[in-house]
Design an enzyme around this catalytic site. Sequence first.
Site, mmCIF file in Angstrom:
data_model
loop_
_atom_site.group_PDB
_atom_site.id
_atom_site.type_symbol
_atom_site.label_atom_id
_atom_site.label_comp_id
_atom_site.label_asym_id
_atom_site.label_seq_id
_atom_site.Cartn_x
_atom_site.Cartn_y
_atom_site.Cartn_z
ATOM 1 N N ASN A 69 0.811 -1.216 0.000
ATOM 2 C CA ASN A 69 0.000 0.000 0.000
ATOM 3 C C ASN A 69 0.841 1.261 0.000
ATOM 4 O O ASN A 69 1.949 1.294 0.535
ATOM 5 C CB ASN A 69 -0.984 -0.017 1.177
ATOM 6 C CG ASN A 69 -0.394 0.568 2.436
ATOM 7 O OD1 ASN A 69 -0.438 1.774 2.656
ATOM 8 N ND2 ASN A 69 0.177 -0.289 3.280
ATOM 9 N N ALA A 70 0.283 2.266 -0.639
ATOM 10 C CA ALA A 70 0.842 3.621 -0.581
ATOM 11 C C ALA A 70 -0.360 4.550 -0.468
ATOM 12 O O ALA A 70 -0.766 5.201 -1.422
ATOM 13 C CB ALA A 70 1.658 3.937 -1.815
ATOM 14 N N CYS A 129 7.216 5.519 7.970
ATOM 15 C CA CYS A 129 6.401 5.309 6.771
ATOM 16 C C CYS A 129 7.300 5.361 5.535
ATOM 17 O O CYS A 129 8.028 6.335 5.341
ATOM 18 C CB CYS A 129 5.319 6.377 6.653
ATOM 19 S SG CYS A 129 4.451 6.266 5.078
ATOM 20 N N LYS A 170 7.797 3.604 16.422
ATOM 21 C CA LYS A 170 7.540 2.595 15.381
ATOM 22 C C LYS A 170 8.768 2.481 14.499
ATOM 23 O O LYS A 170 9.151 3.438 13.824
ATOM 24 C CB LYS A 170 6.309 2.989 14.563
ATOM 25 C CG LYS A 170 5.972 1.982 13.475
ATOM 26 C CD LYS A 170 4.678 1.276 13.740
ATOM 27 C CE LYS A 170 4.318 0.268 12.681
ATOM 28 N NZ LYS A 170 2.890 0.190 12.446
HETATM 29 C C1 DHB Z 1 1.561 4.129 4.666
HETATM 30 C C2 DHB Z 1 2.050 4.426 5.921
HETATM 31 C C3 DHB Z 1 2.877 3.538 6.570
HETATM 32 O O1 DHB Z 1 3.406 3.792 7.811
HETATM 33 C C4 DHB Z 1 3.184 2.349 5.938
HETATM 34 O O2 DHB Z 1 3.980 1.487 6.553
HETATM 35 C C5 DHB Z 1 2.691 2.055 4.682
HETATM 36 C C6 DHB Z 1 1.872 2.949 4.065
HETATM 37 C C7 DHB Z 1 0.734 5.085 3.925
HETATM 38 O O3 DHB Z 1 -0.179 5.702 4.500
HETATM 39 O O4 DHB Z 1 0.992 5.255 2.729
#
Ligand code: DHB
Length: 310
Positions: A69-70, A129, A170
């Site tokens: 996911n993104a 992220c 995290k």
């Molecule tokens: C997203 C955020 C994250 O912390 C992750 O590990 C993967 C995707 C996001 O919101 O795109």
Amino acid sequence: MADLKVKFCGKEFSNPTVLASGVLGVTAASWKNVVSSGAGGITTKSVWFNEHKGHPNPTIITTPSYMMNAVGLPDAGVEKAKSEINEYLKAKPAPLIVSIVGGRTDEFVKIAEQIAQLDIDIIEVNISCPNVESEFGKPFACVADDAKTVTAKVKAAVKKLNPNISVIVKLSPNTEDIVKIANSCAQAGADGFCLINTLGPGLAINLETRMPILANKVGGISGPAIKPLAVKLVNDVFRAVKLPIIGTGGVTTGEDALEMMMAGAILVGVGSAVYYRGIDCFSKITNEMNEWCDKNGVKSLTEIIGSVKR
Ligand code: DHB
């Protein structure tokens, strides 16, 4: 029936499963629904100080072995988050972990100062992220000095405002030495860790168009395929740093959750499993843990934490 209760950073959880950040986690109603489905605790989606637009669709790919996911961390900002949190706190059916994210250190501090005014349990500092690198550069969780600075500043701000709130970090798997990063955060005053954030980023290609499938082109990998890496890194951090851990990454069954606890996790984050098994994956996982405990003469889950023979 085994005793499933665990204590994490001084807070009691009725069972070790917690909703992982970014999954079903934007409204009080949704958090309450997850607790009704058996979760021992909740982690909110990451909260920004101001509204933050996410990435365009498509944002998620699902396959039997992994998800990617993104989403781009979309969020309505801290004021909206505070009102949802206050609504949840009226009944507070389970402990609440609020995930925060920012582009710069001072932004993390500004959000933490807002969130620390509420009677929540834990702040999770999302410095890992993998999908906002083009906006903000390398995640802080990949650079020891950055991880240390943001941890120290958030911890100092939270301690001043509300010393009952623990600050956990995290961590990212996308670094050469996760133990070095964890040690830097520990020196800076972290109370614990959640690991791992998603792996990668990865790339998936549409064969017809020869284009990346995700609009952001690349995305963070989660789901069953990343579990062995998550278990290994949880164990590495558990052995090197004496702080409590939320182990997360591909946990789908009770057996997976037990494995994560044997590696050293006290709590187990559950995210992709909501897709694989439905929202009641929490009660399914705890039932499976219970059955295993009964078969193996384990009276309390606390007996198995960190019990891997390595
Ligand atoms: C997203 C955020 C994250 O912390 C992750 O590990 C993967 C995707 C996001 O919101 O795109």
